[in-house]
Design an enzyme around this catalytic site. Structure first.
Site, PDB file in Angstrom:
ATOM      1  N   GLY A   1     -13.614 -28.394 -37.666  1.00  0.00           N
ATOM      2  CA  GLY A   1     -13.697 -27.111 -38.357  1.00  0.00           C
ATOM      3  C   GLY A   1     -14.254 -25.958 -37.556  1.00  0.00           C
ATOM      4  O   GLY A   1     -14.276 -24.826 -38.047  1.00  0.00           O
TER       5      GLY A   1
ATOM      6  N   GLU B   1     -14.831 -34.591 -35.145  1.00  0.00           N
ATOM      7  CA  GLU B   1     -13.367 -34.507 -35.214  1.00  0.00           C
ATOM      8  C   GLU B   1     -12.878 -33.101 -34.904  1.00  0.00           C
ATOM      9  O   GLU B   1     -12.219 -32.466 -35.733  1.00  0.00           O
ATOM     10  CB  GLU B   1     -12.897 -34.907 -36.625  1.00  0.00           C
ATOM     11  N   PRO B   2     -13.191 -32.568 -33.730  1.00  0.00           N
ATOM     12  CA  PRO B   2     -12.708 -31.218 -33.431  1.00  0.00           C
ATOM     13  C   PRO B   2     -11.200 -31.232 -33.167  1.00  0.00           C
ATOM     14  O   PRO B   2     -10.680 -32.167 -32.570  1.00  0.00           O
ATOM     15  CB  PRO B   2     -13.473 -30.851 -32.153  1.00  0.00           C
ATOM     16  N   GLY B   3     -10.518 -30.225 -33.633  1.00  0.00           N
ATOM     17  CA  GLY B   3      -9.088 -30.081 -33.359  1.00  0.00           C
ATOM     18  C   GLY B   3      -8.835 -28.724 -32.733  1.00  0.00           C
ATOM     19  O   GLY B   3      -8.751 -28.560 -31.510  1.00  0.00           O
ATOM     20  N   ARG B   4      -8.783 -27.713 -33.601  1.00  0.00           N
ATOM     21  CA  ARG B   4      -8.489 -26.345 -33.188  1.00  0.00           C
ATOM     22  C   ARG B   4      -9.307 -25.883 -31.967  1.00  0.00           C
ATOM     23  O   ARG B   4      -8.764 -25.277 -31.043  1.00  0.00           O
ATOM     24  CB  ARG B   4      -8.789 -25.414 -34.372  1.00  0.00           C
TER      25      ARG B   4
ATOM     26  N   ARG C   1       1.899 -19.963 -38.461  1.00  0.00           N
ATOM     27  CA  ARG C   1       0.586 -19.469 -38.875  1.00  0.00           C
ATOM     28  C   ARG C   1       0.584 -18.022 -39.386  1.00  0.00           C
ATOM     29  O   ARG C   1      -0.051 -17.741 -40.405  1.00  0.00           O
ATOM     30  CB  ARG C   1      -0.453 -19.646 -37.764  1.00  0.00           C
TER      31      ARG C   1
ATOM     32  N   TYR D   1      -0.633 -18.174 -43.161  1.00  0.00           N
ATOM     33  CA  TYR D   1      -2.038 -17.791 -43.368  1.00  0.00           C
ATOM     34  C   TYR D   1      -2.288 -16.310 -43.109  1.00  0.00           C
ATOM     35  O   TYR D   1      -3.450 -15.893 -43.070  1.00  0.00           O
ATOM     36  CB  TYR D   1      -2.956 -18.544 -42.400  1.00  0.00           C
TER      37      TYR D   1
ATOM     38  N   CYS E   1      15.936 -15.383 -41.530  1.00  0.00           N
ATOM     39  CA  CYS E   1      16.245 -14.498 -42.653  1.00  0.00           C
ATOM     40  C   CYS E   1      15.181 -14.578 -43.736  1.00  0.00           C
ATOM     41  O   CYS E   1      15.406 -15.106 -44.829  1.00  0.00           O
ATOM     42  CB  CYS E   1      17.619 -14.851 -43.212  1.00  0.00           C
TER      43      CYS E   1
ATOM     44  N   TYR F   1      -2.153 -25.976 -34.351  1.00  0.00           N
ATOM     45  CA  TYR F   1      -1.385 -25.718 -35.573  1.00  0.00           C
ATOM     46  C   TYR F   1      -0.186 -24.821 -35.259  1.00  0.00           C
ATOM     47  O   TYR F   1       0.174 -23.950 -36.052  1.00  0.00           O
ATOM     48  CB  TYR F   1      -2.294 -25.141 -36.673  1.00  0.00           C
TER      49      TYR F   1
HETATM   50  C1  LIG Z   1      -8.004 -30.817 -40.029  1.00  0.00           C
HETATM   51  C2  LIG Z   1      -9.095 -31.809 -39.896  1.00  0.00           C
HETATM   52  C3  LIG Z   1      -9.917 -31.814 -38.755  1.00  0.00           C
HETATM   53  C4  LIG Z   1      -9.781 -30.809 -37.631  1.00  0.00           C
HETATM   54  O1  LIG Z   1     -10.161 -29.537 -38.030  1.00  0.00           O
HETATM   55  P1  LIG Z   1     -10.216 -28.330 -36.966  1.00  0.00           P
HETATM   56  O2  LIG Z   1     -10.534 -27.149 -37.793  1.00  0.00           O
HETATM   57  O3  LIG Z   1      -8.887 -28.240 -36.334  1.00  0.00           O
HETATM   58  O4  LIG Z   1     -11.300 -28.659 -35.993  1.00  0.00           O
HETATM   59  C5  LIG Z   1     -10.895 -32.790 -38.669  1.00  0.00           C
HETATM   60  N1  LIG Z   1     -11.063 -33.709 -39.654  1.00  0.00           N
HETATM   61  C6  LIG Z   1     -10.299 -33.733 -40.767  1.00  0.00           C
HETATM   62  C7  LIG Z   1     -10.534 -34.747 -41.804  1.00  0.00           C
HETATM   63  C8  LIG Z   1      -9.285 -32.778 -40.919  1.00  0.00           C
HETATM   64  O5  LIG Z   1      -8.533 -32.802 -42.028  1.00  0.00           O
END
Ligand SMILES: *Cc1c(COP(=O)(O)O)cnc(C)c1O
Length: 420
Positions: free
Chosen positions: A242, A276-279, A315, A319, A345, A374
């Site tokens: 997050g 759990e970093p993603g973004r 995105r 969003y 379109c 994303y």
């Molecule tokens: C989407 C998600 C993440 C990653 O979130 P980011 O905002 O991309 O860091 C981690 N854990 C869970 C359970 C998620 O659904």
């Protein structure tokens, strides 16, 4: 330093390679990732949380290109997955099953079975119904499922409503407020087919302040401590992802303050932590390259119609997200506002509105910045447009991660019934 920067001739580059040259040889639309940047940001995150006992599981849903997760796997990352498909990707990229965490509210029996067969490290369950299903599937296989309980600690993350997951009103997690979560955890601990793995939270995405994390993590810590004080095994507190990124400037996220917060809260807690970093690992390490097809004059602004669209990068449409857009060539003087729109379109098909841009002409190449998270993962074939290909710049070389499919390949996936 940002992963994408201009050289002394004013050309926008990744790892010293001009993006204009990459578009010329690999076509457009095209996602370009900085492998160097992804590796460095992952390392910086891992270093920021190194003072606590923890494991980092990259959230595949942000970017699951095999080349991207393979690179992260090489540098020690595990995976946070939300589907059986993502598990197959994680395994194919060389992430060991025990370093995979399975999140998500709707895991099917098939997906749970496949995860147990693979020897997955942790399943984060989100409801009593799901715990029951996991227990039965594990029982049928004669195994013990490692299950953590995703709890909902009712914290508003102060971000976009569509990426807020921490409040009771959302579909995520089991609420800690009415004793429901504690009761369920006790049942898990008493179930011979479940090995209680701990607790998990994930309150949302693109969170720019530390305060929501602090409140959620404090609540998780006291809940976990209370369960442990009852004598229950609570090995892991999984803190989710997050962390927000700067979409205006494209600079790498500074994880120092987050690391300090986590150390302050958990250093002596005795819990192992999960992240759990993603973004924050990939967003600013990717761009979407696109070429101008036409420049059309509107009433009081220009429309640059480009060859990338909402099917490549959803995105902005989904969003109203802001992505900086820059010409890859040397920047000329600003001429005025332009809407950068795709050929699809739909009025919602745009990459950027009212952007102050230099003079634009057909054939010009633009970079839609901060598109590494994303982006490609949400691509579709809408309007029968094959989504953009993906390449990675790493250590001075361009690697093709996924070439753009052609229309014939899209059509070959379908069947026309024999109508007689
Ligand atoms: C989407 C998600 C993440 C990653 O979130 P980011 O905002 O991309 O860091 C981690 N854990 C869970 C359970 C998620 O659904």
């Amino acid at each position: 330093m940002s992963a994408f920067a201009r050289d002394d001739q004013g050309r926008l580059c990744a790892g010293g390679m001009p993006l204009g040259d990459i578009a010329a040889s690999h076509g457009s639309p095209l996602y370009v990732y900085s492998g160097d940047g992804i590796r460095d940001d992952y390392r910086r995150f891992a270093a920021a949380v190194a003072p606590v006992d923890g494991a980092v599981h990259f959230a595949l849903k942000a970017n699951s290109a095999l080349g991207v997760i393979g690179l992260l796997a090489r540098h020690g990352a595990g995976a946070d997955i939300v589907s059986g498909g993502e598990m197959a990707r994680a395994l194919a990229a060389g992430i060991p099953a025990e370093k995979i965490v399975f999140s998500g509210v709707g895991k099917s029996a098939e997906e749970i079975g496949a995860a147990l067969d693979a020897g997955i490290g942790q399943i984060n369950a989100e409801s009593p119904q799901e715990v029951e299903a996991i227990s039965q599937i594990a029982a049928a296989r004669g195994v013990q499922a490692p299950v953590a309980l995703r709890v909902n600690v009712d914290v508003a993350p102060k971000t976009h409503a569509k990426i807020s997951t921490g409040q009771r009103s959302t579909k995520f997690g089991v609420s800690t407020s009415q004793n429901e979560a504690a009761e369920l955890y006790r049942e898990m601990a008493a179930d011979p087919h479940i090995r209680p793995a701990g607790l998990a939270v994930h309150i949302g995405s693109q969170i720019m302040e530390l305060d929501p994390f602090e409140r959620a993590y404090s609540a998780l810590l006291s809940f976990g401590t209370a369960l442990r004080d009852e004598g229950l095994e609570v090995p892991v507190l999984d803190l989710g992802g997050g962390i927000g990124v700067d979409y205006q400037h494209g600079t790498p996220t500074d994880f120092t303050a987050y690391g300090e917060l986590v150390s302050r809260l958990f250093a002596d807690s005795g819990f192992r932590l999960g992240f759990e970093p993603g973004r924050s690992i990939v967003a600013n390490n990717g761009v979407l390259l696109t070429r101008v097809i036409y420049v059309k004059d509107g009433d009081n602004k220009r429309f640059a119609i480009v060859d990338a669209a909402m099917n490549d990068l959803l995105r902005p449409t989904l969003y109203e997200a802001h992505h900086d857009i820059q010409p890859v060539g040397p920047e000329g003087p600003i001429e005025g506002p332009a809407d950068i729109v795709g050929p699809v379109c739909e009025t919602g098909d745009y990459l950027g509105l009212d952007r102050m841009m230099p003079s634009l002409a057909a054939g010009d190449c633009l970079a839609v910045m901060s598109a590494g998270a994303y982006g490609a993962v949400m691509a579709s074939n809408y309007n029968t447009r094959p989504p953009a290909g993906e390449v990675m710049v790493l250590d001075g070389d361009v690697h093709i991660l996924r070439r753009r499919r052609d229309v014939a390949e899209l059509l070959a996936e379908e069947i026309i019934p024999d109508f007689g």
